[in-house]
Scaffold this active site. Structure first.
Site, PDB file in Angstrom:
ATOM      1  N   ARG A  18       0.821  -1.208   0.000  1.00  9.65           N
ATOM      2  CA  ARG A  18       0.000   0.000   0.000  1.00  9.65           C
ATOM      3  C   ARG A  18       0.861   1.267   0.000  1.00  9.65           C
ATOM      4  O   ARG A  18       0.475   2.296   0.556  1.00  9.65           O
ATOM      5  CB  ARG A  18      -0.972   0.013   1.189  1.00  9.65           C
ATOM      6  CG  ARG A  18      -1.750  -1.300   1.362  1.00  9.65           C
ATOM      7  CD  ARG A  18      -2.637  -1.616   0.175  1.00  9.65           C
ATOM      8  NE  ARG A  18      -3.660  -0.630  -0.046  1.00  9.65           N
ATOM      9  CZ  ARG A  18      -4.865  -0.652   0.524  1.00  9.65           C
ATOM     10  NH1 ARG A  18      -5.182  -1.601   1.358  1.00  9.65           N
ATOM     11  NH2 ARG A  18      -5.752   0.268   0.244  1.00  9.65           N
ATOM     12  N   ARG A  33      -3.234   6.118   0.908  1.00 11.21           N
ATOM     13  CA  ARG A  33      -3.851   7.307   1.504  1.00 11.21           C
ATOM     14  C   ARG A  33      -2.978   8.108   2.461  1.00 11.21           C
ATOM     15  O   ARG A  33      -3.358   9.182   2.880  1.00 11.21           O
ATOM     16  CB  ARG A  33      -5.108   6.882   2.265  1.00 11.21           C
ATOM     17  CG  ARG A  33      -6.199   6.440   1.353  1.00 11.21           C
ATOM     18  CD  ARG A  33      -7.464   6.283   2.114  1.00 11.21           C
ATOM     19  NE  ARG A  33      -7.363   5.192   3.075  1.00 11.21           N
ATOM     20  CZ  ARG A  33      -8.385   4.742   3.770  1.00 11.21           C
ATOM     21  NH1 ARG A  33      -9.558   5.294   3.633  1.00 11.21           N
ATOM     22  NH2 ARG A  33      -8.230   3.753   4.608  1.00 11.21           N
ATOM     23  N   ARG A  75      -7.431  12.590  -4.803  1.00  6.60           N
ATOM     24  CA  ARG A  75      -8.680  11.911  -4.428  1.00  6.60           C
ATOM     25  C   ARG A  75      -9.811  12.903  -4.147  1.00  6.60           C
ATOM     26  O   ARG A  75     -10.980  12.549  -4.231  1.00  6.60           O
ATOM     27  CB  ARG A  75      -8.383  11.089  -3.196  1.00  6.60           C
ATOM     28  CG  ARG A  75      -8.785   9.714  -3.021  1.00  6.60           C
ATOM     29  CD  ARG A  75      -9.506   8.917  -3.987  1.00  6.60           C
ATOM     30  NE  ARG A  75     -10.463   8.125  -3.246  1.00  6.60           N
ATOM     31  CZ  ARG A  75     -11.729   8.403  -3.140  1.00  6.60           C
ATOM     32  NH1 ARG A  75     -12.225   9.438  -3.772  1.00  6.60           N
ATOM     33  NH2 ARG A  75     -12.527   7.646  -2.414  1.00  6.60           N
ATOM     34  N   ASP A 107      -6.930  -1.659  -7.368  1.00  9.23           N
ATOM     35  CA  ASP A 107      -7.426  -2.321  -6.175  1.00  9.23           C
ATOM     36  C   ASP A 107      -7.756  -3.748  -6.574  1.00  9.23           C
ATOM     37  O   ASP A 107      -7.816  -4.058  -7.764  1.00  9.23           O
ATOM     38  CB  ASP A 107      -8.671  -1.608  -5.622  1.00  9.23           C
ATOM     39  CG  ASP A 107      -9.020  -2.090  -4.226  1.00  9.23           C
ATOM     40  OD1 ASP A 107      -8.388  -1.637  -3.264  1.00  9.23           O
ATOM     41  OD2 ASP A 107      -9.901  -2.962  -4.104  1.00  9.23           O
ATOM     42  N   TYR A 114     -15.902 -10.246  -0.210  1.00  6.93           N
ATOM     43  CA  TYR A 114     -16.513  -8.949  -0.550  1.00  6.93           C
ATOM     44  C   TYR A 114     -17.796  -9.154  -1.359  1.00  6.93           C
ATOM     45  O   TYR A 114     -18.791  -8.458  -1.153  1.00  6.93           O
ATOM     46  CB  TYR A 114     -15.539  -8.067  -1.329  1.00  6.93           C
ATOM     47  CG  TYR A 114     -14.448  -7.505  -0.447  1.00  6.93           C
ATOM     48  CD1 TYR A 114     -14.716  -6.435   0.400  1.00  6.93           C
ATOM     49  CD2 TYR A 114     -13.178  -8.053  -0.434  1.00  6.93           C
ATOM     50  CE1 TYR A 114     -13.728  -5.922   1.230  1.00  6.93           C
ATOM     51  CE2 TYR A 114     -12.188  -7.556   0.396  1.00  6.93           C
ATOM     52  CZ  TYR A 114     -12.470  -6.497   1.227  1.00  6.93           C
ATOM     53  OH  TYR A 114     -11.509  -5.998   2.048  1.00  6.93           O
TER      54      TYR A 114
HETATM   55  O1  CP3 Z   1       0.101   0.775  -3.015  1.00  4.90           O
HETATM   56  C1  CP3 Z   1      -1.106   0.804  -3.218  1.00  4.90           C
HETATM   57  O2  CP3 Z   1      -1.916   1.410  -2.495  1.00  4.90           O
HETATM   58  C2  CP3 Z   1      -1.537   0.047  -4.448  1.00  4.90           C
HETATM   59  C3  CP3 Z   1      -2.936  -0.073  -4.677  1.00  4.90           C
HETATM   60  C4  CP3 Z   1      -3.801  -0.951  -3.775  1.00  4.90           C
HETATM   61  C5  CP3 Z   1      -5.014  -0.494  -3.197  1.00  4.90           C
HETATM   62  N1  CP3 Z   1      -5.636  -1.563  -2.643  1.00  4.90           N
HETATM   63  C6  CP3 Z   1      -5.491   0.886  -3.253  1.00  4.90           C
HETATM   64  C7  CP3 Z   1      -6.606   1.328  -2.371  1.00  4.90           C
HETATM   65  C8  CP3 Z   1      -3.662  -2.307  -3.471  1.00  4.90           C
HETATM   66  C9  CP3 Z   1      -2.521  -3.247  -3.779  1.00  4.90           C
HETATM   67  C10 CP3 Z   1      -4.849  -2.683  -2.764  1.00  4.90           C
HETATM   68  C11 CP3 Z   1      -5.103  -4.055  -2.316  1.00  4.90           C
HETATM   69  C12 CP3 Z   1      -6.305  -4.345  -1.519  1.00  4.90           C
HETATM   70  N2  CP3 Z   1      -7.547  -3.744  -1.573  1.00  4.90           N
HETATM   71  C13 CP3 Z   1      -6.397  -5.416  -0.605  1.00  4.90           C
HETATM   72  C14 CP3 Z   1      -5.289  -6.384  -0.317  1.00  4.90           C
HETATM   73  C15 CP3 Z   1      -4.226  -5.807   0.554  1.00  4.90           C
HETATM   74  C16 CP3 Z   1      -4.604  -5.673   1.975  1.00  4.90           C
HETATM   75  O3  CP3 Z   1      -4.455  -4.528   2.474  1.00  4.90           O
HETATM   76  O4  CP3 Z   1      -4.962  -6.658   2.606  1.00  4.90           O
HETATM   77  C17 CP3 Z   1      -7.687  -5.399  -0.058  1.00  4.90           C
HETATM   78  C18 CP3 Z   1      -8.231  -6.343   0.978  1.00  4.90           C
HETATM   79  C19 CP3 Z   1      -8.410  -4.348  -0.692  1.00  4.90           C
HETATM   80  C20 CP3 Z   1      -9.831  -3.970  -0.495  1.00  4.90           C
HETATM   81  C21 CP3 Z   1      -9.982  -2.567  -0.070  1.00  4.90           C
HETATM   82  N3  CP3 Z   1      -9.828  -1.478  -0.904  1.00  4.90           N
HETATM   83  C22 CP3 Z   1     -10.312  -2.071   1.227  1.00  4.90           C
HETATM   84  C23 CP3 Z   1     -10.560  -2.914   2.443  1.00  4.90           C
HETATM   85  C24 CP3 Z   1     -10.339  -0.666   1.151  1.00  4.90           C
HETATM   86  C25 CP3 Z   1     -10.731   0.330   2.218  1.00  4.90           C
HETATM   87  C26 CP3 Z   1      -9.705   0.467   3.258  1.00  4.90           C
HETATM   88  C27 CP3 Z   1      -8.361   0.981   2.750  1.00  4.90           C
HETATM   89  O5  CP3 Z   1      -7.429   0.198   2.790  1.00  4.90           O
HETATM   90  O6  CP3 Z   1      -8.270   2.129   2.322  1.00  4.90           O
HETATM   91  C28 CP3 Z   1      -9.996  -0.322  -0.186  1.00  4.90           C
HETATM   92  C29 CP3 Z   1      -9.881   1.043  -0.717  1.00  4.90           C
HETATM   93  C30 CP3 Z   1      -8.548   1.425  -1.254  1.00  4.90           C
HETATM   94  N4  CP3 Z   1      -7.736   0.643  -2.024  1.00  4.90           N
HETATM   95  C31 CP3 Z   1      -7.935   2.697  -1.117  1.00  4.90           C
HETATM   96  C32 CP3 Z   1      -6.727   2.643  -1.799  1.00  4.90           C
HETATM   97  C33 CP3 Z   1      -5.717   3.750  -1.976  1.00  4.90           C
HETATM   98  C34 CP3 Z   1      -8.520   3.896  -0.402  1.00  4.90           C
HETATM   99  C35 CP3 Z   1      -9.558   4.466  -1.280  1.00  4.90           C
HETATM  100  C36 CP3 Z   1      -9.824   5.907  -0.988  1.00  4.90           C
HETATM  101  O7  CP3 Z   1      -8.950   6.739  -1.277  1.00  4.90           O
HETATM  102  O8  CP3 Z   1     -10.933   6.180  -0.538  1.00  4.90           O
END
Ligand code: CP3
Length: 357
Positions: free
Chosen positions: A36, A40, A49, A85, A163
């Site tokens: 990640r 954020r 965003r 994502d 999900y």
């Molecule tokens: O480096 C990176 O951030 C690369 C992109 C990336 C995102 N999600 C961006 C994201 C990657 C590799 C993921 C993987 C992901 N997404 C996983 C597996 C990794 C892990 O953390 O276990 C999972 C379970 C998700 C599902 C998901 N997406 C959740 C639970 C959430 C909300 C909570 C959170 O982590 O922010 C997201 C949203 C999400 N994915 C955001 C980002 C940058 C935030 C979205 C926003 O800006 O509102």
């Protein structure tokens, strides 16, 4: 086609520390990237965003490429992970996805009956994930001169099914487990379709220029005991890794919370095992075998601590890696939004300094 070099010449020895470590080859320093890393906690990301929805950022190749590069330019990391994502591939299957600020992902039409599984489509990734594939091409061309590889990724079938069934984030996965136990045949059909779509997507990312692929199984280990994992999840994960291995690039198997059955999870496949932070690195690595490359495993919460506390924890991971080839330094789960940017910078600098030959 330089961007597909990883896929076309799988036997040529790579020069980047990350790809070398993924093959167990010696490196002149321990490569480091962070789960990640493009998220954020970055002010530049948060600013973008404010202007665009999450799905807009993901679907625009230019914006996704820009977000991917923010942490590479800022911290000089050894690998980039494409900004996307794990959930957008569900949209092409017929699920309605939205990212709600502060609430996380939402599925508007979650699966509740076997019939819901049978209407799910399995369209090719080139049709449904074109923006991400194009972003991979843009980033890999941009980073080729710096010899920084690009990682593509996908979610593992249990994590995606959770999900699709819960409709969002879950604490106890009770709907998912109820469906799995009550409708085992529909469960198998659901996971089979998810594997078809994710495997195709992973192969497409490698063709688009990804130099490595990571599979995230974030929730199976949190939800299931060993017996259920082996019975309801492992066969599908094996199928996914078997197909992904045809991409000709290293595949990382990151399964969170599987310490109780780490060897079963690792046996599903992947060249590199991504370790969470629950076990000390040397103990986890020994369990999967020191001949298999390992990625990890600093607790991301350590980055919320002052440097005097963070630094010895980074050193501990490095010490436990013991100078063996095949270590990729990483956190054991994603960076949280509160992570101070300066700690990320210091971490990368410190790993580089401590491990340079
Ligand atoms: O480096 C990176 O951030 C690369 C992109 C990336 C995102 N999600 C961006 C994201 C990657 C590799 C993921 C993987 C992901 N997404 C996983 C597996 C990794 C892990 O953390 O276990 C999972 C379970 C998700 C599902 C998901 N997406 C959740 C639970 C959430 C909300 C909570 C959170 O982590 O922010 C997201 C949203 C999400 N994915 C955001 C980002 C940058 C935030 C979205 C926003 O800006 O509102």
């Amino acid at each position: 086609m330089t961007e597909a070099a990883g896929a076309l010449s799988p036997n040529a020895e790579p020069s980047s520390p990350f790809l070398r470590a993924c093959r167990g080859l010696p490196t002149d320093r321990t490569p480091v990237w962070l789960l990640r890393q493009a998220g954020r906690y970055l002010p530049e990301y948060r600013a973008l965003r404010e202007k665009h929805s999450m799905l807009e950022l993901i679907r625009s190749p230019e914006l996704a490429a820009r977000v991917t590069l923010i942490p590479i330019d800022a911290f000089d990391l050894d690998a980039a992970i494409v900004f996307s994502d794990i959930l957008p591939p569900l949209v092409g299957m017929g699920l309605e996805l939205d990212f709600v600020q502060a609430d996380g992902p939402r599925i508007g039409n979650p699966i509740s009956r076997p019939r819901d599984v049978d209407v799910l489509g399995t369209p090719p990734a080139e049709e449904t994930m074109a923006g991400t594939l194009e972003a991979i091409g843009l980033v890999s061309r941009e980073l080729a001169a710096r010899d920084v590889p690009v990682i593509g990724f996908a979610g593992a079938p249990f994590t995606l099914a959770s999900y699709a069934i819960e409709g969002g984030v879950s604490k106890d996965f009770s709907r998912t487990k109820a469906f799995m136990l009550s409708e085992p045949a529909a469960w198998r059909r659901l996971l089979t379709r998810l594997v078809t779509v994710q495997a195709d997507y992973l192969l497409a990312q490698a063709r688009a220029g990804a130099h490595a692929l990571q599979v995230f199984d974030s929730w199976a280990g949190r939800a299931l005991g060993r017996e259920d994992y082996v019975r309801y999840v492992a066969p599908h994960n094996r199928e996914l890794f078997a197909t992904a291995s045809q991409a000709g690039v290293p595949v990382i198997n990151f399964s969170l919370g599987v310490s109780a059955y780490l060897t079963d999870a690792a046996a599903c496949g992947g060249d590199v095992v991504g370790l969470d932070w629950q076990l000390p690195l040397d103990e986890a690595w020994e369990r999967i075998g020191f001949d298999r490359p390992a990625q990890g495993n600093l607790d991301p919460a350590a980055l919320l601590a002052p440097w005097r506390e963070l630094r010895p924890r980074i050193d501990d991971v490095i010490d436990r890696a013991g100078g063996r080839p095949g270590h990729v330094f990483n956190v054991g789960h994603g960076l949280v939004p509160q992570t101070p940017v300066d700690n990320v910078r210091r971490l990368v600098e410190h790993v580089r300094e401590r491990t340079s030959a």
